[in-house]
Design a protein around this motif. Structure first.
Motif, short mmCIF file in Angstrom:
data_model
loop_
_atom_site.label_atom_id
_atom_site.label_comp_id
_atom_site.label_asym_id
_atom_site.label_seq_id
_atom_site.Cartn_x
_atom_site.Cartn_y
_atom_site.Cartn_z
N ARG A 207 21.76 47.66 -33.54
CA ARG A 207 21.24 46.40 -34.07
C ARG A 207 19.80 46.20 -33.61
O ARG A 207 19.41 46.67 -32.53
N ILE A 208 19.03 45.51 -34.43
CA ILE A 208 17.66 45.17 -34.11
C ILE A 208 17.64 43.85 -33.36
O ILE A 208 18.15 42.84 -33.85
N ILE A 209 17.06 43.85 -32.17
CA ILE A 209 17.08 42.65 -31.32
C ILE A 209 15.73 41.94 -31.29
O ILE A 209 15.64 40.84 -30.73
N GLY A 210 14.70 42.53 -31.86
CA GLY A 210 13.41 41.87 -31.84
C GLY A 210 12.33 42.73 -32.45
O GLY A 210 12.57 43.89 -32.83
N GLY A 211 11.15 42.16 -32.57
CA GLY A 211 10.03 42.87 -33.15
C GLY A 211 8.75 42.58 -32.38
O GLY A 211 8.56 41.48 -31.83
N ILE A 212 7.88 43.56 -32.35
CA ILE A 212 6.60 43.46 -31.65
C ILE A 212 5.49 43.87 -32.60
O ILE A 212 5.60 44.88 -33.30
N SER B 153 -8.87 47.05 -40.95
CA SER B 153 -7.80 46.06 -40.83
C SER B 153 -6.72 46.24 -41.89
O SER B 153 -5.70 45.55 -41.84
N VAL B 154 -6.92 47.18 -42.81
CA VAL B 154 -5.84 47.50 -43.75
C VAL B 154 -4.62 48.00 -42.99
O VAL B 154 -3.51 48.01 -43.52
N GLU B 155 -4.81 48.38 -41.72
CA GLU B 155 -3.67 48.75 -40.87
C GLU B 155 -2.63 47.63 -40.78
O GLU B 155 -1.47 47.88 -40.42
N GLN B 156 -3.03 46.41 -41.08
CA GLN B 156 -2.10 45.29 -40.97
C GLN B 156 -0.87 45.45 -41.86
O GLN B 156 0.17 44.83 -41.59
N ILE B 157 -0.95 46.29 -42.89
CA ILE B 157 0.23 46.47 -43.73
C ILE B 157 1.38 47.08 -42.94
O ILE B 157 2.55 46.95 -43.32
N MET B 158 1.07 47.76 -41.82
CA MET B 158 2.14 48.34 -41.00
C MET B 158 2.92 47.25 -40.26
O MET B 158 4.08 47.45 -39.91
N TRP B 159 2.27 46.11 -40.00
CA TRP B 159 3.00 45.00 -39.40
C TRP B 159 4.05 44.48 -40.37
O TRP B 159 5.07 43.92 -39.94
N LEU B 160 3.83 44.65 -41.66
CA LEU B 160 4.81 44.20 -42.64
C LEU B 160 6.08 45.05 -42.60
O LEU B 160 7.16 44.57 -42.94
N SER B 161 5.97 46.30 -42.19
CA SER B 161 7.18 47.11 -42.00
C SER B 161 8.02 46.54 -40.87
O SER B 161 9.25 46.42 -40.98
N MET B 162 7.36 46.18 -39.78
CA MET B 162 8.08 45.52 -38.69
C MET B 162 8.71 44.22 -39.16
O MET B 162 9.88 43.94 -38.86
N ARG B 163 7.96 43.45 -39.93
CA ARG B 163 8.47 42.16 -40.41
C ARG B 163 9.66 42.35 -41.35
O ARG B 163 10.65 41.61 -41.28
N GLY B 164 9.59 43.36 -42.22
CA GLY B 164 10.70 43.63 -43.12
C GLY B 164 11.96 44.01 -42.38
O GLY B 164 13.08 43.68 -42.81
N ALA B 165 11.82 44.69 -41.25
CA ALA B 165 12.98 45.10 -40.47
C ALA B 165 13.62 43.94 -39.72
O ALA B 165 14.74 44.07 -39.23
N LEU B 166 12.92 42.80 -39.64
CA LEU B 166 13.47 41.64 -38.93
C LEU B 166 14.29 40.71 -39.82
O LEU B 166 14.73 39.66 -39.37
N GLY B 167 14.49 41.09 -41.08
CA GLY B 167 15.33 40.29 -41.95
C GLY B 167 14.56 39.19 -42.65
O GLY B 167 13.36 38.99 -42.45
N THR B 168 15.27 38.46 -43.50
CA THR B 168 14.64 37.44 -44.34
C THR B 168 14.74 36.03 -43.76
O THR B 168 14.20 35.09 -44.32
N GLY B 169 15.42 35.88 -42.65
CA GLY B 169 15.57 34.56 -42.04
C GLY B 169 14.35 34.18 -41.22
O GLY B 169 13.37 34.93 -41.14
#
Length: 294
Positions: free
Chosen positions: A3-8, A238-254
């Protein structure tokens, strides 16, 4: 079940690694940066995370422009840390869990992500720069890493939405793994910076704060943005910021609960670390401190 417990979210500036290796943690110019990671490291230790899934980009260390994959996942027991010109770092090779990595690779392909799989390749500062600030490493790392490299160098790049969907697919892969593992997802890169051309040294703190707000509250708005929008607002790199969206997607939609944020602009890059758990947000802080440490 894993299970995923958090994101950084974390910057991966190469000079962070150089400063760390030279023992500059208490240097006045660097202490605000290193101190900003301490609450995240303490949280990881408290939670006893087993695995860090790193969404990062390779800087022509593992791959080169003659064959640069859109998405690549490392599978192997160990990954050496690359010498990027400053000498070999006094860090152990990054540990991997082959069974877990292979499961994620298979799950992603079955989820229609045609990824590249690599092994026995060095990992550069995209992952190795923030890693020792998050985990202790003597005599070895306390857990394993799943390296997921995303192309943010050679156009055409994956869209912000595609990166978010990659994170969603990684979540499905993690939750279908039968072993009881505590997993943390890490999105790296940015925030605003440009290191070449007419806008060398460009930063945009106002946009950085808005990006962090949208990442937490309205990732759909970030998914609608084009690469040109990220470059215009935050600089070419700063286009690297799209990689933060992968982390965000893994944290669910809530909703997300932001536990910590540190923003430090002392070089050409807005160096940032943010820690999230899933759950209702903590009451939002206002005023200057909100732009620095929450």
């Amino acid at each position: 079940m894993a299970r995923i417990i958090g994101g950084i979210g974390s910057s991966h500036v190469p000079t962070i690694g150089v400063a760390y290796d030279k023992g500059k943690q208490n240097d006045p110019a660097w202490a605000p940066l290193f101190d900003g990671y301490k609450p995240v490291a303490a949280w990881l230790a408290e939670k006893q995370a087993d695995v860090l899934v790193f969404f990062y980009n390779d800087h022509c260390t593992t791959f080169f422009f003659d064959m640069y994959p859109t998405f690549a996942l490392g599978v192997g027991e160990r990954f050496p840390i690359a010498d990027e010109g400053a000498g070999l770092r006094n860090l152990p090779a990054i540990r991997g869990n082959v069974d877990f990595q292979a499961h994620i690779a298979e799950s992603l392909v079955n989820d229609e992500f045609d990824i590249t799989v690599f092994q026995d390749k060095p990992i550069d500062h995209g992952c190795a720069s923030p890693l020792p600030l998050l985990w202790p490493h003597q005599p070895d790392w306390p857990g394993t890493v799943v390296p997921v490299a995303i192309n943010v160098l050679q156009y055409p790049l994956p869209t912000a939405r595609r990166c978010y969907r990659l994170g969603q697919a990684v979540r499905r892969a993690v939750e279908s793994y039968p072993e009881d593992l505590k997993v943390v997802v890490v999105g790296t890169g940015g925030l605003s910076h440009q290191v070449h051309g007419e806008r060398t040294g460009f930063n945009n703190t106002e946009w950085d704060m808005e990006f962090l707000r949208l990442l937490e509250e309205d990732p759909e708005a970030l998914m609608r943005m084009k690469h040109a929008d990220y470059v215009r607002l935050g600089g070419a790199e700063s286009v690297e910021q799209i990689m933060w969206l992968s982390m965000r997607g893994a944290l669910g939609t809530g909703p997300l609960r932001k536990l910590h944020q540190n923003y430090y602009l002392a070089t050409t890059t807005a160096m940032t670390v943010v820690l999230y758990e899933e759950g209702e947000p903590i009451a939002r802080q206002t005023g200057p401190a909100a732009a620095a440490v929450a």
